[in-house]
Design a protein around this motif. Structure first.
Motif, PDB file in Angstrom:
ATOM      1  N   ASN A 133       0.703  -1.249  -0.083  1.00  0.00           N
ATOM      2  CA  ASN A 133      -0.013   0.061  -0.164  1.00  0.00           C
ATOM      3  C   ASN A 133       0.837   1.441   0.281  1.00  0.00           C
ATOM      4  O   ASN A 133       1.713   1.476   0.629  1.00  0.00           O
ATOM      5  N   THR A 134       0.521   2.151  -0.895  1.00  0.00           N
ATOM      6  CA  THR A 134       1.055   3.803  -0.839  1.00  0.00           C
ATOM      7  C   THR A 134      -0.097   4.406  -0.980  1.00  0.00           C
ATOM      8  O   THR A 134      -0.130   5.684  -1.412  1.00  0.00           O
ATOM      9  N   HIS A 135      -1.171   4.039  -0.474  1.00  0.00           N
ATOM     10  CA  HIS A 135      -2.509   4.909  -0.666  1.00  0.00           C
ATOM     11  C   HIS A 135      -2.535   6.154   0.121  1.00  0.00           C
ATOM     12  O   HIS A 135      -2.547   5.897   1.494  1.00  0.00           O
ATOM     13  N   HIS A 136      -2.476   7.355  -0.386  1.00  0.00           N
ATOM     14  CA  HIS A 136      -2.842   8.555   0.361  1.00  0.00           C
ATOM     15  C   HIS A 136      -1.928   8.643   1.567  1.00  0.00           C
ATOM     16  O   HIS A 136      -1.011   9.665   1.695  1.00  0.00           O
ATOM     17  N   GLY A 137      -1.970   8.220   2.471  1.00  0.00           N
ATOM     18  CA  GLY A 137      -1.492   8.319   3.915  1.00  0.00           C
ATOM     19  C   GLY A 137      -0.052   7.867   4.237  1.00  0.00           C
ATOM     20  O   GLY A 137       0.250   6.717   3.856  1.00  0.00           O
ATOM     21  N   ILE A 140       0.127   5.135   7.448  1.00  0.00           N
ATOM     22  CA  ILE A 140       0.076   3.430   6.991  1.00  0.00           C
ATOM     23  C   ILE A 140       1.082   3.182   6.022  1.00  0.00           C
ATOM     24  O   ILE A 140       1.066   1.928   5.628  1.00  0.00           O
ATOM     25  N   ARG A 141       1.743   3.949   5.442  1.00  0.00           N
ATOM     26  CA  ARG A 141       2.738   3.816   4.463  1.00  0.00           C
ATOM     27  C   ARG A 141       4.065   2.861   4.893  1.00  0.00           C
ATOM     28  O   ARG A 141       4.646   3.073   5.958  1.00  0.00           O
ATOM     29  N   GLY A 142       4.215   1.502   4.432  1.00  0.00           N
ATOM     30  CA  GLY A 142       4.951   0.465   4.868  1.00  0.00           C
ATOM     31  C   GLY A 142       4.449  -0.391   5.802  1.00  0.00           C
ATOM     32  O   GLY A 142       5.064  -1.324   6.313  1.00  0.00           O
ATOM     33  N   LEU A 143       3.116  -0.245   6.322  1.00  0.00           N
ATOM     34  CA  LEU A 143       2.659  -1.587   6.949  1.00  0.00           C
ATOM     35  C   LEU A 143       2.572  -2.691   6.683  1.00  0.00           C
ATOM     36  O   LEU A 143       2.751  -3.617   7.302  1.00  0.00           O
ATOM     37  N   GLU A 227      -6.678   7.857   7.375  1.00  0.00           N
ATOM     38  CA  GLU A 227      -6.038   6.871   6.776  1.00  0.00           C
ATOM     39  C   GLU A 227      -6.015   5.547   7.615  1.00  0.00           C
ATOM     40  O   GLU A 227      -5.679   4.399   6.950  1.00  0.00           O
ATOM     41  N   LEU A 228      -6.103   5.590   8.775  1.00  0.00           N
ATOM     42  CA  LEU A 228      -6.276   4.142   9.707  1.00  0.00           C
ATOM     43  C   LEU A 228      -7.454   3.679   9.374  1.00  0.00           C
ATOM     44  O   LEU A 228      -7.641   2.410   9.018  1.00  0.00           O
ATOM     45  N   ARG A 229      -8.688   4.438   9.139  1.00  0.00           N
ATOM     46  CA  ARG A 229      -9.949   3.655   8.705  1.00  0.00           C
ATOM     47  C   ARG A 229      -9.632   3.221   7.302  1.00  0.00           C
ATOM     48  O   ARG A 229     -10.306   2.177   6.881  1.00  0.00           O
ATOM     49  N   ARG A 248       2.366  -2.525  15.186  1.00  0.00           N
ATOM     50  CA  ARG A 248       3.461  -2.039  14.113  1.00  0.00           C
ATOM     51  C   ARG A 248       3.327  -0.445  14.119  1.00  0.00           C
ATOM     52  O   ARG A 248       4.632   0.208  14.036  1.00  0.00           O
ATOM     53  N   LEU A 249       2.224   0.276  14.190  1.00  0.00           N
ATOM     54  CA  LEU A 249       2.195   1.762  14.314  1.00  0.00           C
ATOM     55  C   LEU A 249       2.935   2.012  15.668  1.00  0.00           C
ATOM     56  O   LEU A 249       3.137   3.289  15.590  1.00  0.00           O
ATOM     57  N   GLY A 250       3.089   1.278  16.579  1.00  0.00           N
ATOM     58  CA  GLY A 250       3.822   1.467  17.857  1.00  0.00           C
ATOM     59  C   GLY A 250       5.156   2.028  17.535  1.00  0.00           C
ATOM     60  O   GLY A 250       5.898   2.911  18.243  1.00  0.00           O
TER      61      GLY A 250
END
Length: 319
Positions: A133-137, A140-143, A227-229, A248-250
């Motif tokens: 994913n590289t959508h918008h946010g 979340i990029r790299g999750l 972008e979380l949603r 992961r976001l941590g």
């Protein structure tokens, strides 16, 4: 007064709920080692914008993964040397802005460095190179790839590298370098001070990028956190990976970086902030072990906080 979040007495002791990865410290030590092994190759280009009392430059340096990062650099002409400096950071998706609103600090004898975050609205390079994913946010990029490829990891390192560049300038006193910003910039100022322990003072206005699970549980994953949603809707609609995602976001949660800060901190918070909920800001503030103070605006949200910019200027002027 109306409540958007927890009562103030609970906010003062709130410690956050987003998971902290078990290898969090090793993750950031590895990241800092990578940053230190990159030659920044600093380039100064005189700007077309100039004023009588300061020199204005476009500054470029190489960050991790080879990206060339841009910052505005204003150097006062008549200031004593060495003199203090301030490193500034902008809001999410924006850029370093115009020159004129930075001149006040230069007039006070500060060198001023203002970074364009990679991949956002300014002139910094985003080298990309992740799978998925590289959508918008950018949160979340790299999750869906290795944790070392999360974009905000790189942006946090850019902020620390710019602070280090400022400290190495011969005209700057490395013991008197500050960081400041609002919203994303407020989060980056805290991250910068956490990753560059030489930062002497930090002024953070309603910081973004903190306690992501709290944002989710408050049903406030919208606006800056939308972008979380988006991520869950597109990539995990049954929430089978929810614990994994928030863990992961941590890695890029500033509340977990906050205990590393050594410099004195001033934070401004509006208790009606519906963009960056107050509890998420207190989660970071409450973990800071260095000297700290907070100005609380009960009736204000994610907007101008009356008098706070003046407070910041006086706070940083005492560096």
């Amino acid at each position: 007064m109306p409540l958007l979040d927890k009562p103030l007495e609970q906010l003062r002791s709130y410690e956050g709920i987003n998971p902290r990865p078990d290898d969090f410290d090793a993750y950031w030590e590895r990241a800092l080692t990578e940053m230190r092994n990159v030659s920044p190759d600093v380039e100064l280009v005189p700007s077309a914008f100039q004023v009588p009392f300061a020199e204005c430059f476009d500054l470029y340096f190489t960050g991790v993964r080879g990206a060339r990062i841009h910052a505005k650099y204003i150097r006062p002409r008549a200031a004593a040397e060495p003199h203090p400096a301030v490193v500034q950071f902008h809001g999410y998706t924006m850029h370093s802005g115009d020159w004129q609103d930075k001149l006040g600090y230069a007039a006070l004898g500060f060198s001023v460095f203002v970074m364009d975050c990679r991949g956002q609205g300014g002139r910094s390079e985003d080298t990309g190179g992740i799978k998925g994913n590289t959508h918008h946010g950018h949160i979340i990029r790299g999750l869906d790839d290795e944790p070392d490829l999360m974009l905000f990891r790189h942006i946090y390192l850019d902020s620390a590298e710019l602070a280090g560049i400022a400290m190495r300038m011969p005209e700057v006193d490395p013991q008197r370098v500050a960081a400041m910003g609002g919203s994303q910039g407020g989060g980056l100022a805290l991250a910068c001070a956490a990753l560059e322990p030489g930062i002497a003072r930090v002024a953070s206005t309603y910081p973004f990028l903190s306690d992501y699970r709290r944002v989710w549980e408050m049903d406030m994953a919208k606006d800056a956190y939308a972008e979380l949603r988006t991520y869950f809707r597109l990539f995990d609609p049954l929430h089978k990976r929810e614990e994994e995602v928030f863990t992961r976001l941590g890695y890029i949660d500033i509340q977990h970086l906050a205990p590393r800060i050594c410099g004195e901190v001033l934070m401004g918070v509006g208790l009606m902030d519906a963009i960056c909920p107050p509890s998420t800001q207190f989660a970071a503030f409450n973990k800071i072990k260095a000297p700290k103070q907070m100005d609380i605006y009960p009736d204000y949200g994610h907007e101008g906080l009356p008098g706070f910019p003046d407070r910041v200027l006086q706070f940083l002027s005492g560096i």
